[in-house]
Design an enzyme around this catalytic site. Structure first.
Site, PDB file in Angstrom:
ATOM      1  N   ALA A   1      21.516  53.569 -19.152  1.00  0.00           N
ATOM      2  CA  ALA A   1      21.456  53.354 -17.699  1.00  0.00           C
ATOM      3  C   ALA A   1      20.820  54.598 -17.094  1.00  0.00           C
ATOM      4  O   ALA A   1      20.823  55.670 -17.700  1.00  0.00           O
ATOM      5  CB  ALA A   1      22.863  53.142 -17.160  1.00  0.00           C
TER       6      ALA A   1
ATOM      7  N   GLY B   1      23.473  52.143 -22.274  1.00  0.00           N
ATOM      8  CA  GLY B   1      23.160  50.789 -21.817  1.00  0.00           C
ATOM      9  C   GLY B   1      22.091  50.112 -22.652  1.00  0.00           C
ATOM     10  O   GLY B   1      22.005  48.885 -22.666  1.00  0.00           O
TER      11      GLY B   1
ATOM     12  N   GLU C   1      23.924  48.707 -25.513  1.00  0.00           N
ATOM     13  CA  GLU C   1      24.715  47.589 -24.965  1.00  0.00           C
ATOM     14  C   GLU C   1      23.834  46.367 -24.688  1.00  0.00           C
ATOM     15  O   GLU C   1      24.261  45.238 -24.907  1.00  0.00           O
ATOM     16  CB  GLU C   1      25.435  48.059 -23.692  1.00  0.00           C
ATOM     17  CG  GLU C   1      26.533  49.073 -24.015  1.00  0.00           C
ATOM     18  CD  GLU C   1      27.097  49.762 -22.778  1.00  0.00           C
ATOM     19  OE1 GLU C   1      26.316  50.385 -22.034  1.00  0.00           O
ATOM     20  OE2 GLU C   1      28.307  49.673 -22.550  1.00  0.00           O
TER      21      GLU C   1
ATOM     22  N   GLU D   1      27.936  58.095 -23.726  1.00  0.00           N
ATOM     23  CA  GLU D   1      28.444  58.181 -22.348  1.00  0.00           C
ATOM     24  C   GLU D   1      29.492  59.270 -22.143  1.00  0.00           C
ATOM     25  O   GLU D   1      29.516  59.916 -21.097  1.00  0.00           O
ATOM     26  CB  GLU D   1      29.034  56.830 -21.921  1.00  0.00           C
ATOM     27  CG  GLU D   1      28.003  55.764 -21.599  1.00  0.00           C
ATOM     28  CD  GLU D   1      27.610  54.901 -22.786  1.00  0.00           C
ATOM     29  OE1 GLU D   1      27.880  55.303 -23.942  1.00  0.00           O
ATOM     30  OE2 GLU D   1      27.056  53.817 -22.551  1.00  0.00           O
TER      31      GLU D   1
HETATM   32  N1  CO8 Z   1      18.315  58.045 -17.301  1.00  0.00           N
HETATM   33  C1  CO8 Z   1      17.375  58.631 -16.533  1.00  0.00           C
HETATM   34  N2  CO8 Z   1      16.298  59.278 -17.037  1.00  0.00           N
HETATM   35  C2  CO8 Z   1      16.188  59.336 -18.377  1.00  0.00           C
HETATM   36  C3  CO8 Z   1      17.132  58.735 -19.237  1.00  0.00           C
HETATM   37  C4  CO8 Z   1      18.240  58.056 -18.647  1.00  0.00           C
HETATM   38  N3  CO8 Z   1      19.180  57.437 -19.379  1.00  0.00           N
HETATM   39  N4  CO8 Z   1      16.741  58.967 -20.516  1.00  0.00           N
HETATM   40  C5  CO8 Z   1      15.593  59.664 -20.441  1.00  0.00           C
HETATM   41  N5  CO8 Z   1      15.260  59.894 -19.165  1.00  0.00           N
HETATM   42  C6  CO8 Z   1      14.095  60.623 -18.656  1.00  0.00           C
HETATM   43  C7  CO8 Z   1      14.250  62.122 -18.807  1.00  0.00           C
HETATM   44  O1  CO8 Z   1      15.024  62.651 -17.755  1.00  0.00           O
HETATM   45  C8  CO8 Z   1      12.825  62.561 -18.784  1.00  0.00           C
HETATM   46  O2  CO8 Z   1      12.378  62.593 -17.455  1.00  0.00           O
HETATM   47  P1  CO8 Z   1      11.452  63.815 -16.917  1.00  0.00           P
HETATM   48  O3  CO8 Z   1      10.175  63.692 -17.724  1.00  0.00           O
HETATM   49  O4  CO8 Z   1      11.252  63.511 -15.476  1.00  0.00           O
HETATM   50  O5  CO8 Z   1      12.174  65.066 -17.210  1.00  0.00           O
HETATM   51  C9  CO8 Z   1      12.077  61.431 -19.491  1.00  0.00           C
HETATM   52  O6  CO8 Z   1      12.965  60.304 -19.452  1.00  0.00           O
HETATM   53  C10 CO8 Z   1      11.776  61.741 -20.945  1.00  0.00           C
HETATM   54  O7  CO8 Z   1      12.997  62.127 -21.565  1.00  0.00           O
HETATM   55  P2  CO8 Z   1      13.147  63.495 -22.408  1.00  0.00           P
HETATM   56  O8  CO8 Z   1      12.192  64.522 -21.922  1.00  0.00           O
HETATM   57  O9  CO8 Z   1      14.608  63.848 -22.416  1.00  0.00           O
HETATM   58  O10 CO8 Z   1      12.668  62.967 -23.833  1.00  0.00           O
HETATM   59  P3  CO8 Z   1      13.148  63.511 -25.246  1.00  0.00           P
HETATM   60  O11 CO8 Z   1      12.270  62.838 -26.254  1.00  0.00           O
HETATM   61  O12 CO8 Z   1      13.275  64.966 -25.259  1.00  0.00           O
HETATM   62  O13 CO8 Z   1      14.666  62.905 -25.402  1.00  0.00           O
HETATM   63  C11 CO8 Z   1      16.361  61.214 -25.290  1.00  0.00           C
HETATM   64  C12 CO8 Z   1      14.860  61.523 -25.459  1.00  0.00           C
HETATM   65  C13 CO8 Z   1      17.141  61.745 -26.492  1.00  0.00           C
HETATM   66  C14 CO8 Z   1      16.514  59.700 -25.198  1.00  0.00           C
HETATM   67  C15 CO8 Z   1      16.879  61.900 -24.010  1.00  0.00           C
HETATM   68  O14 CO8 Z   1      16.024  61.563 -22.922  1.00  0.00           O
HETATM   69  C16 CO8 Z   1      18.266  61.501 -23.625  1.00  0.00           C
HETATM   70  O15 CO8 Z   1      19.224  61.999 -24.189  1.00  0.00           O
HETATM   71  N6  CO8 Z   1      18.406  60.598 -22.640  1.00  0.00           N
HETATM   72  C17 CO8 Z   1      19.685  60.175 -22.137  1.00  0.00           C
HETATM   73  C18 CO8 Z   1      20.342  59.192 -23.104  1.00  0.00           C
HETATM   74  C19 CO8 Z   1      21.711  58.804 -22.606  1.00  0.00           C
HETATM   75  O16 CO8 Z   1      22.605  59.616 -22.440  1.00  0.00           O
HETATM   76  N7  CO8 Z   1      21.877  57.506 -22.357  1.00  0.00           N
HETATM   77  C20 CO8 Z   1      23.113  56.956 -21.893  1.00  0.00           C
HETATM   78  C21 CO8 Z   1      23.140  56.942 -20.397  1.00  0.00           C
HETATM   79  S1  CO8 Z   1      24.699  56.436 -19.774  1.00  0.00           S
HETATM   80  C22 CO8 Z   1      24.707  54.781 -19.931  1.00  0.00           C
HETATM   81  O17 CO8 Z   1      23.803  54.157 -20.428  1.00  0.00           O
HETATM   82  C23 CO8 Z   1      25.917  54.111 -19.414  1.00  0.00           C
HETATM   83  C24 CO8 Z   1      25.798  52.601 -19.399  1.00  0.00           C
HETATM   84  C25 CO8 Z   1      26.901  52.017 -18.608  1.00  0.00           C
HETATM   85  C26 CO8 Z   1      26.778  52.332 -17.166  1.00  0.00           C
HETATM   86  C27 CO8 Z   1      27.932  51.945 -16.395  1.00  0.00           C
HETATM   87  C28 CO8 Z   1      27.751  52.276 -14.934  1.00  0.00           C
HETATM   88  C29 CO8 Z   1      28.942  52.547 -14.174  1.00  0.00           C
END
Ligand code: CO8
Length: 259
Positions: free
Chosen positions: A65, A110, A113, A133
């Site tokens: 998400a 997400g 999921e 998460e």
């Molecule tokens: N949300 C928003 N932006 C994101 C997300 C995300 N989940 N994942 C990546 N991005 C963005 C980064 O911020 C980055 O943006 P910018 O270029 O502006 O800095 C761009 O995508 C590229 O990402 P990275 O530079 O981090 O790329 P890497 O190759 O270094 O890393 C990863 C890739 C490992 C995927 C890393 O981006 C990461 O860890 N992302 C987050 C993953 C995560 O934690 N996902 C779970 C989110 S929580 C969730 O899904 C909950 C679901 C239920 C919700 C319930 C609501 C109440």
């Protein structure tokens, strides 16, 4: 219909490919994407017999998400965001057609999921799965605490959710989270191949089989067997059953109409 974050391709044979496309955030799901998904499922699937969901680009299926949207939510808003995602994923899970997730890269939070709401998951060797998460101070909120233990068992699901660890495609295969792993360039061909095998079969029978598996899973043995019995009986009210059996006995290929 035009979407900001979805690419929809009707392949002409009954297969539709739906790509989540938000390249700036690795296809992270914001509320607009969730609403577009809901609209797409409601409006675009007329004539679709198999749906394939994948991520646009080479790096990510869905990286979770959208954290930048969630960062500012309070409790009622968090509740609403979770409910929106959970409802859309439940609609995907209960579509009357098979849904294949072709997981081409990151399937985190997400994203994992979403893949689990699909009937079947196949993955590229570059895919990575996880429920990270708790590292963000939240729990899986799009039904991951419900579906992950069902798919892989409570022990490993709890390990993944409490540690937030990210696993590779070969590990996802070992624990049964995905059915198969392919080279990245083969993934979509393999998804289409699986779809074509399904397209040969009777659509109403597949719909009823899916209903029997999904609804029967949550019942006790007697309830599940009674449900299957009822749905099995229903097959005999379809033209496809007559056609399938006539074709077998006549030593010819069946031509199913989905009736
Ligand atoms: N949300 C928003 N932006 C994101 C997300 C995300 N989940 N994942 C990546 N991005 C963005 C980064 O911020 C980055 O943006 P910018 O270029 O502006 O800095 C761009 O995508 C590229 O990402 P990275 O530079 O981090 O790329 P890497 O190759 O270094 O890393 C990863 C890739 C490992 C995927 C890393 O981006 C990461 O860890 N992302 C987050 C993953 C995560 O934690 N996902 C779970 C989110 S929580 C969730 O899904 C909950 C679901 C239920 C919700 C319930 C609501 C109440």
């Amino acid at each position: 219909m035009d979407y900001q974050f979805l690419k929809v391709e009707h392949c002409g044979d009954g297969t539709t490919v739906l790509k989540i496309s938000a390249p700036k955030s690795l296809n992270a799901l914001n509320s607009t994407i969730l609403k577009e998904l809901d609209a797409c499922i409601g409006q675009e699937l007329e004539g679709t017999r198999v749906l394939i969901i994948t991520g646009d680009g080479e790096k990510s299926f869905v990286a979770g998400a959208d954290i930048s949207e969630m960062a500012h939510l309070d409790e009622p808003q968090g509740f609403e965001f979770g409910r929106l995602g959970a409802q859309v994923f439940r609609r995907i899970e209960t579509l009357p057609i098979p849904v294949i997730a072709a997981v081409n890269g990151f399937a985190l939070g997400g994203g994992c999921e979403l893949a689990m709401a699909c009937d079947i998951r196949i993955a590229s060797s570059k895919a990575k799965f996880g429920q990270p998460e708790v590292g963000l101070g939240i729990i899986p909120g799009f039904s991951g605490t419900h579906r992950l233990p069902k798919l892989i068992g409570q022990g490993y699901a709890k390990e993944m959710i409490y540690t937030g660890k990210v696993i590779r495609a070969d590990e996802a295969l070992r624990i049964g989270l995905v059915n198969a792993v392919y080279e990245p360039e083969e993934l979509m061909d393999k998804a289409m191949e699986m779809a074509r095998m399904m397209l040969k079969n009777a659509p109403v029978a597949i719909k009823l089989a899916k209903q029997s598996i999904n609804e029967g899973y949550d019942l006790d043995a007697d309830g599940a067997i009674a449900l299957e019995n009822k749905l099995f009986g229903k097959c005999f009210a379809t033209r496809d059953q007559k056609e399938g059996m006539d074709a077998f006995l006549g030593k010819r290929k069946a031509e199913f109409k989905g009736e």
